[in-house]
Write a protein that holds these residues in place. Structure first.
Motif, PDB file in Angstrom:
ATOM      1  N   MET A  11      20.266  62.826  18.682  1.00  0.00           N
ATOM      2  CA  MET A  11      21.317  61.869  18.398  1.00  0.00           C
ATOM      3  C   MET A  11      21.003  60.496  18.985  1.00  0.00           C
ATOM      4  SD  MET A  11      25.063  63.558  18.624  1.00  0.00           S
ATOM      5  CE  MET A  11      24.715  64.723  19.905  1.00  0.00           C
ATOM      6  N   VAL A  12      20.500  60.495  20.197  1.00  0.00           N
ATOM      7  CA  VAL A  12      20.207  59.222  20.855  1.00  0.00           C
ATOM      8  C   VAL A  12      19.092  58.486  20.106  1.00  0.00           C
ATOM      9  CG1 VAL A  12      19.391  58.171  22.998  1.00  0.00           C
ATOM     10  CG2 VAL A  12      21.021  60.050  23.090  1.00  0.00           C
ATOM     11  N   ALA A  13      18.080  59.226  19.660  1.00  0.00           N
ATOM     12  CA  ALA A  13      16.979  58.590  18.925  1.00  0.00           C
ATOM     13  C   ALA A  13      17.476  57.999  17.607  1.00  0.00           C
ATOM     14  CB  ALA A  13      15.867  59.601  18.673  1.00  0.00           C
ATOM     15  N   VAL A  14      18.287  58.755  16.885  1.00  0.00           N
ATOM     16  CA  VAL A  14      18.838  58.260  15.616  1.00  0.00           C
ATOM     17  C   VAL A  14      19.702  57.035  15.880  1.00  0.00           C
ATOM     18  CG1 VAL A  14      20.429  58.795  13.721  1.00  0.00           C
ATOM     19  CG2 VAL A  14      18.728  60.474  14.421  1.00  0.00           C
ATOM     20  N   ALA A  15      20.535  57.111  16.907  1.00  0.00           N
ATOM     21  CA  ALA A  15      21.405  55.976  17.228  1.00  0.00           C
ATOM     22  C   ALA A  15      20.587  54.747  17.612  1.00  0.00           C
ATOM     23  CB  ALA A  15      22.366  56.350  18.355  1.00  0.00           C
ATOM     24  N   ALA A  16      19.517  54.938  18.368  1.00  0.00           N
ATOM     25  CA  ALA A  16      18.693  53.800  18.790  1.00  0.00           C
ATOM     26  C   ALA A  16      18.017  53.128  17.590  1.00  0.00           C
ATOM     27  CB  ALA A  16      17.647  54.256  19.803  1.00  0.00           C
ATOM     28  N   VAL A  17      17.421  53.919  16.710  1.00  0.00           N
ATOM     29  CA  VAL A  17      16.768  53.361  15.517  1.00  0.00           C
ATOM     30  C   VAL A  17      17.808  52.667  14.645  1.00  0.00           C
ATOM     31  CG1 VAL A  17      15.574  53.965  13.364  1.00  0.00           C
ATOM     32  CG2 VAL A  17      14.844  54.992  15.538  1.00  0.00           C
ATOM     33  N   ALA A  18      18.927  53.330  14.415  1.00  0.00           N
ATOM     34  CA  ALA A  18      19.982  52.750  13.583  1.00  0.00           C
ATOM     35  C   ALA A  18      20.519  51.461  14.197  1.00  0.00           C
ATOM     36  CB  ALA A  18      21.111  53.763  13.395  1.00  0.00           C
ATOM     37  N   ALA A  19      20.627  51.427  15.516  1.00  0.00           N
ATOM     38  CA  ALA A  19      21.134  50.222  16.184  1.00  0.00           C
ATOM     39  C   ALA A  19      20.191  49.042  15.976  1.00  0.00           C
ATOM     40  CB  ALA A  19      21.324  50.493  17.674  1.00  0.00           C
ATOM     41  N   VAL A  20      18.899  49.285  16.079  1.00  0.00           N
ATOM     42  CA  VAL A  20      17.920  48.204  15.890  1.00  0.00           C
ATOM     43  C   VAL A  20      17.998  47.659  14.467  1.00  0.00           C
ATOM     44  CG1 VAL A  20      15.442  47.684  15.795  1.00  0.00           C
ATOM     45  CG2 VAL A  20      16.378  48.986  17.724  1.00  0.00           C
ATOM     46  N   ILE A  21      18.038  48.563  13.492  1.00  0.00           N
ATOM     47  CA  ILE A  21      18.085  48.127  12.091  1.00  0.00           C
ATOM     48  C   ILE A  21      19.410  47.432  11.788  1.00  0.00           C
ATOM     49  CG2 ILE A  21      18.057  48.899   9.685  1.00  0.00           C
ATOM     50  CD1 ILE A  21      16.201  51.209  10.658  1.00  0.00           C
ATOM     51  N   SER A  22      20.506  48.027  12.252  1.00  0.00           N
ATOM     52  CA  SER A  22      21.818  47.434  12.008  1.00  0.00           C
ATOM     53  C   SER A  22      21.918  46.056  12.662  1.00  0.00           C
ATOM     54  CB  SER A  22      22.912  48.358  12.554  1.00  0.00           C
ATOM     55  OG  SER A  22      24.185  47.815  12.325  1.00  0.00           O
ATOM     56  N   TYR A  23      21.361  45.926  13.858  1.00  0.00           N
ATOM     57  CA  TYR A  23      21.352  44.624  14.539  1.00  0.00           C
ATOM     58  C   TYR A  23      20.591  43.595  13.705  1.00  0.00           C
ATOM     59  CZ  TYR A  23      20.205  40.871  17.725  1.00  0.00           C
ATOM     60  OH  TYR A  23      20.059  39.632  18.273  1.00  0.00           O
ATOM     61  N   ARG A  24      19.417  43.991  13.199  1.00  0.00           N
ATOM     62  CA  ARG A  24      18.613  43.063  12.398  1.00  0.00           C
ATOM     63  C   ARG A  24      19.365  42.609  11.159  1.00  0.00           C
ATOM     64  NH1 ARG A  24      15.224  45.181   8.973  1.00  0.00           N
ATOM     65  NH2 ARG A  24      15.005  43.628   7.373  1.00  0.00           N
ATOM     66  N   HIS A  25      20.023  43.542  10.496  1.00  0.00           N
ATOM     67  CA  HIS A  25      20.808  43.188   9.309  1.00  0.00           C
ATOM     68  C   HIS A  25      21.920  42.206   9.665  1.00  0.00           C
ATOM     69  CE1 HIS A  25      19.732  47.092   6.900  1.00  0.00           C
ATOM     70  NE2 HIS A  25      18.699  46.262   7.027  1.00  0.00           N
ATOM     71  N   ALA A  26      22.658  42.504  10.726  1.00  0.00           N
ATOM     72  CA  ALA A  26      23.766  41.626  11.131  1.00  0.00           C
ATOM     73  C   ALA A  26      23.236  40.260  11.577  1.00  0.00           C
ATOM     74  CB  ALA A  26      24.571  42.282  12.246  1.00  0.00           C
ATOM     75  N   TYR A  27      22.122  40.252  12.295  1.00  0.00           N
ATOM     76  CA  TYR A  27      21.531  38.991  12.733  1.00  0.00           C
ATOM     77  C   TYR A  27      21.147  38.126  11.528  1.00  0.00           C
ATOM     78  CZ  TYR A  27      18.020  35.663  14.286  1.00  0.00           C
ATOM     79  OH  TYR A  27      17.315  34.517  14.496  1.00  0.00           O
ATOM     80  N   GLU A  28      20.464  38.743  10.569  1.00  0.00           N
ATOM     81  CA  GLU A  28      20.042  37.986   9.394  1.00  0.00           C
ATOM     82  C   GLU A  28      21.249  37.468   8.608  1.00  0.00           C
ATOM     83  OE1 GLU A  28      17.315  40.497   7.231  1.00  0.00           O
ATOM     84  OE2 GLU A  28      15.794  40.359   8.809  1.00  0.00           O
ATOM     85  N   LEU A  29      22.318  38.269   8.534  1.00  0.00           N
ATOM     86  CA  LEU A  29      23.529  37.833   7.834  1.00  0.00           C
ATOM     87  C   LEU A  29      24.159  36.634   8.544  1.00  0.00           C
ATOM     88  CD1 LEU A  29      25.597  38.451   5.538  1.00  0.00           C
ATOM     89  CD2 LEU A  29      26.851  39.768   7.265  1.00  0.00           C
ATOM     90  N   VAL A  30      24.314  36.743   9.856  1.00  0.00           N
ATOM     91  CA  VAL A  30      24.912  35.647  10.629  1.00  0.00           C
ATOM     92  C   VAL A  30      24.031  34.402  10.523  1.00  0.00           C
ATOM     93  CG1 VAL A  30      25.518  34.888  12.967  1.00  0.00           C
ATOM     94  CG2 VAL A  30      26.157  37.179  12.206  1.00  0.00           C
ATOM     95  N   HIS A  31      22.728  34.573  10.639  1.00  0.00           N
ATOM     96  CA  HIS A  31      21.793  33.449  10.563  1.00  0.00           C
ATOM     97  C   HIS A  31      21.832  32.783   9.192  1.00  0.00           C
ATOM     98  CE1 HIS A  31      17.898  31.326  10.544  1.00  0.00           C
ATOM     99  NE2 HIS A  31      18.144  31.177  11.844  1.00  0.00           N
ATOM    100  N   SER A  32      21.927  33.591   8.149  1.00  0.00           N
ATOM    101  CA  SER A  32      21.939  33.024   6.789  1.00  0.00           C
ATOM    102  C   SER A  32      23.260  32.311   6.470  1.00  0.00           C
ATOM    103  CB  SER A  32      21.676  34.116   5.748  1.00  0.00           C
ATOM    104  OG  SER A  32      22.773  34.995   5.659  1.00  0.00           O
ATOM    105  N   HIS A  33      24.259  32.512   7.312  1.00  0.00           N
ATOM    106  CA  HIS A  33      25.541  31.840   7.096  1.00  0.00           C
ATOM    107  C   HIS A  33      25.760  30.704   8.097  1.00  0.00           C
ATOM    108  CE1 HIS A  33      26.292  35.220   4.434  1.00  0.00           C
ATOM    109  NE2 HIS A  33      27.213  34.437   3.865  1.00  0.00           N
TER     110      HIS A  33
END
Length: 186
Positions: free
Chosen positions: A1-23
């Motif tokens: 669970m921790v590994a899945v959460a860590a990978v998902a957190a990195v990807i989700s962060y990147r998506h949110a960062y790119e969205l915020v940056h593009s706006h």
């Protein structure tokens, strides 16, 4: 669970960062806003976990914050992938869903473990308590407390106090004390 959460957190962060940056946001703001979304989910989950451990209802604000955080993180990921159509939105939403799901599963395990520890503690102490704590009638409790007050400093407890404390008629308390005094060797 921790590994899945860590990978998902990195990807989700990147998506949110790119969205915020593009706006229009850049620098520290673009880097920190995604943390506020997932941080809200974490904080709300911790409050709910604490309430669960205390066997209390979860505060409404914690439930509301958890729901808003989940909607925000999934929404940000969907918005990030929306330019690639419905399939792109679904693929982009997946890391956020995996993160939230993994984190909440971990919280469920933690709550279950805490409740299991409490149950085991209760099972260990209950037989002890049963051996040391004998059920008393109110009359026996009145007699025991009155006798104990005779050995202590100051005056014995009053009949009114005993009657109110144990929910017995004051005349009954007087009778219990009188019977005790008459039975005592002179």
């Amino acid at each position: 669970m921790v590994a899945v959460a860590a990978v998902a957190a990195v990807i989700s962060y990147r998506h949110a960062y790119e969205l915020v940056h593009s706006h229009g946001e850049s620098g520290p703001t673009a880097r920190l806003v995604p943390f506020t979304v997932d941080g809200l989910i974490w904080a709300a989950s911790m409050v709910i976990l604490d309430a669960s451990r205390r066997k209390q209802a979860a505060p409404p604000l914690a439930k509301w914050s958890l729901a808003v955080g989940i909607v925000a993180t999934v929404g940000a990921n969907v918005a990030h992938g929306a330019s690639h159509g419905a399939l792109g939105a679904i693929v982009s939403a997946w890391p956020a869903l995996a993160l939230v799901g993994s984190f909440e599963l971990l919280m469920t395990l933690t709550r279950s473990a805490a409740l299991g520890d409490l149950t085991q503690d209760e099972e260990r102490t209950e037989p002890e308590q049963l051996r040391t704590k004998v059920e008393q009638t109110p009359e026996q409790a009145v007699l025991q407390e009155y006798r104990a007050s005779l050995d202590g400093p100051g005056r014995p407890v009053s009949q009114r106090y005993l009657a109110e404390k144990y929910g017995i008629d004051r005349r009954k308390v007087r009778q219990i004390i009188t019977n005790m005094e008459q039975a005592a060797p002179a």
